[in-house]
Write a protein that holds these residues in place. Structure first.
Motif, short mmCIF file in Angstrom:
data_model
loop_
_atom_site.label_atom_id
_atom_site.label_comp_id
_atom_site.label_asym_id
_atom_site.label_seq_id
_atom_site.Cartn_x
_atom_site.Cartn_y
_atom_site.Cartn_z
N THR A 50 0.83 -1.20 0.00
CA THR A 50 0.00 0.00 0.00
C THR A 50 0.87 1.26 0.00
O THR A 50 0.55 2.25 -0.66
N ALA B 256 -15.58 1.47 5.81
CA ALA B 256 -15.19 1.15 4.43
C ALA B 256 -16.28 0.39 3.69
O ALA B 256 -16.16 0.13 2.50
N SER C 16 -15.53 -3.20 1.55
CA SER C 16 -14.15 -3.45 1.15
C SER C 16 -13.69 -4.83 1.60
O SER C 16 -13.91 -5.23 2.75
N ALA D 233 -6.15 -1.95 2.70
CA ALA D 233 -6.56 -0.85 1.83
C ALA D 233 -7.71 -0.07 2.47
O ALA D 233 -7.78 1.16 2.35
N ALA D 234 -8.62 -0.77 3.15
CA ALA D 234 -9.74 -0.11 3.82
C ALA D 234 -9.24 0.84 4.90
O ALA D 234 -9.71 1.97 5.03
N HIS E 150 -6.28 2.29 5.09
CA HIS E 150 -5.59 3.41 4.45
C HIS E 150 -6.59 4.43 3.93
O HIS E 150 -6.40 5.65 4.05
N SER E 151 -7.70 3.95 3.38
CA SER E 151 -8.72 4.85 2.82
C SER E 151 -9.47 5.59 3.92
O SER E 151 -9.67 6.81 3.84
N VAL E 152 -9.86 4.87 4.95
CA VAL E 152 -10.66 5.45 6.03
C VAL E 152 -9.88 6.53 6.79
O VAL E 152 -10.44 7.54 7.22
N GLY F 202 -7.69 8.62 5.76
CA GLY F 202 -7.43 9.86 5.04
C GLY F 202 -5.96 10.26 5.08
O GLY F 202 -5.08 9.49 4.70
N SER F 203 -5.67 11.47 5.59
CA SER F 203 -4.29 11.97 5.63
C SER F 203 -3.42 11.19 6.59
O SER F 203 -2.20 11.28 6.54
N GLY G 228 -3.52 7.93 6.67
CA GLY G 228 -3.54 6.57 6.15
C GLY G 228 -2.19 5.88 6.19
O GLY G 228 -2.08 4.73 6.61
N ASP G 229 -1.15 6.59 5.77
CA ASP G 229 0.19 5.99 5.76
C ASP G 229 0.63 5.63 7.18
O ASP G 229 1.24 4.58 7.41
#
Length: 439
Positions: free
Chosen positions: A136, A268, A271, A276-277, A279-281, A283-284, A286-287
């Motif tokens: 990711t 999510a 998902s 990936a879910a 990371h998406s949820v 937002g900023s 995520g990483d």
């Protein structure tokens, strides 16, 4: 008259542990029972726990039943690990070697072999999820290269051994605690998603049983490792302190991460990729959240690799612990490459099947321990009555098994309710309690 001074061989965290499965001498013992809390707290802030939080959503289990199942599975599993961890200071031995007091040396080969396979499986599971996390963040690097990098890191931690693992988990308990606190704050800001979740399954109780069984199986799967990480404590360390610290560490981290996984799964929505879910949820953030997932995998796999080597030594494999760790790293790496594509479909079944052998084994061990049947100086080659109790416990529980791989007739009659763990434990415990033990 001069007092003979004992030479302490193993004090530094960066020193490779010199001991294998022999009794830890008293002069090497420590007093820090708090280490049980930080070790079990750190190793459970992991990707497998997080992924388990997605299971109730895929099952369609209501929120109240999900919370009840998570509480039940985590409380029982955590107390079980704590009870076995309390044996470490008393005997100064790894958990599977303590099992020889019940089963005999050769009789313990079967549980040790099961645990060897289990630890390899968990290592592969965590490595797959950790590599998904790295992909990711670094999508241009192939899976096999990223997974190899993780294996090298985890292998080094395990080879250094007991003291370094404890300090590593202490650091991870702080680092991961802060990282997942950030994730939790983000989820609290969307707490309405929990209260708007209202599935209506036709029959709640079989789904509740599956969720409770999977939760227990995750935490309870640490049971064959428990005294591996308490055997360096002084033998007069109060058992209640060890049970409490180990149980609290397991429960807090497991329950917390499963709730985090549940929240991410709800946000999510549909998902199928838990990493990936997240990371998406987030937002900023995520990483940052994915980094926590990756580090959590290394924290869990440090224990999987270390205890795997001790399992091999308990089968009397004549290899140094460090060499065995390298072999397991290679085996787990191959399994990671093979199993990555079908991970999501197999995870639930792996969790459930994993625990089926553990509870009968624990039943035998606890029955003998509570009856004061452990005799540290009379470990025989084979105690057939205990091995039979273990095997019968597994066989009797087969009709109660419920998974997509196999559903027993009793489980089917109960609408899919899985009572395997309870039945296996009770049968093995009862047989051990009443059967005489060979000398």
């Amino acid at each position: 008259m001069a007092v003979r001074q004992h030479t302490v061989r193993y004090q530094r965290q960066l020193q490779i542990e010199p001991y294998g499965v022999e009794v830890i001498p008293q002069e090497e013992r420590q007093k820090n029972s708090w280490s049980q809390l930080t070790l079990w707290f750190g190793c459970n802030l992991t990707i497998a726990d997080f992924a388990l939080g997605f299971l109730p959503v895929s099952l369609g289990l209501p929120l109240w039943a999900t919370l009840a199942a998570l509480l039940l599975g985590n409380v029982v599993g955590s107390l079980l690990v704590g009870a076995l961890a309390s044996m470490g200071p008393k005997y100064g031995l790894p958990q599977l070697v303590i099992g020889r007091f019940s089963f005999g040396i050769k009789g313990e080969y079967l549980p040790a072999a099961f645990n060897f396979l289990s630890t390899v499986g968990w290592f592969a599971v965590n490595n797959i999820l950790g590599t998904f996390g790295l992909q990711t963040l670094l999508p241009g690097i192939p899976f096999f290269i990223l997974s190899l990098g993780l294996v090298v890191i985890q292998g080094v931690v395990a080879i250094l051994g007991h003291h370094f693992i404890h300090i590593y988990e202490r650091i991870m308990s702080i680092v991961l605690g802060v990282l997942f606190l950030v994730v939790s704050v983000r989820l609290v800001q969307h707490s309405s998603v929990f209260f708007s979740y209202h599935p209506h399954p036709a029959n709640v109780w079989p789904l509740f049983a599956i969720m409770a069984a999977a939760t227990f199986s995750y935490v309870g799967s640490w049971a064959p490792y428990a005294s591996d990480y308490s055997r360096y404590l002084k033998n007069d360390t109060p058992s209640a302190r060890i049970v409490s610290f180990a149980a609290i560490g397991n429960f807090l981290s497991s329950f917390w991460l499963e709730l985090v996984g549940l929240g991410v799964a709800l946000l999510a929505k549909n998902s199928s990729n838990s990493i990936a879910a997240l990371h998406s949820v987030m937002g900023s953030f995520g990483d940052l959240a994915v980094i926590a997932i990756i580090l959590g995998g290394t924290a869990a796999d440090a224990l999987n690799l270390y205890s795997n080597a001790l399992s091999a030594l308990a089968i009397d494999i004549r290899l140094p612990r460090s060499v065995m760790t390298v072999i397991t790293c290679l085996l787990g790496l191959i399994l990671s490459w093979i199993g990555a594509g079908s991970f999501e479909n197999n995870y639930e079944n792996f969790l459930l099947l994993l625990g089926y052998w553990i509870t009968p084994w624990v039943g035998v061990l606890l029955a003998d321990f509570w009856k004061n049947q452990f005799q540290t100086r009379t470990v025989t080659s084979l105690r057939l009555s205990r091995l039979l109790a273990f095997i019968i416990g597994i066989l009797v529980s087969i009709p109660f098994m419920s998974s997509s791989l196999y559903e027993g007739p009793i489980a089917k009659a109960l609408g899919g309710t899985d009572l395997t763990f309870i039945v296996g434990f009770l049968v093995a415990f009862t047989l051990t309690w009443f059967l005489p033990k060979e000398s």
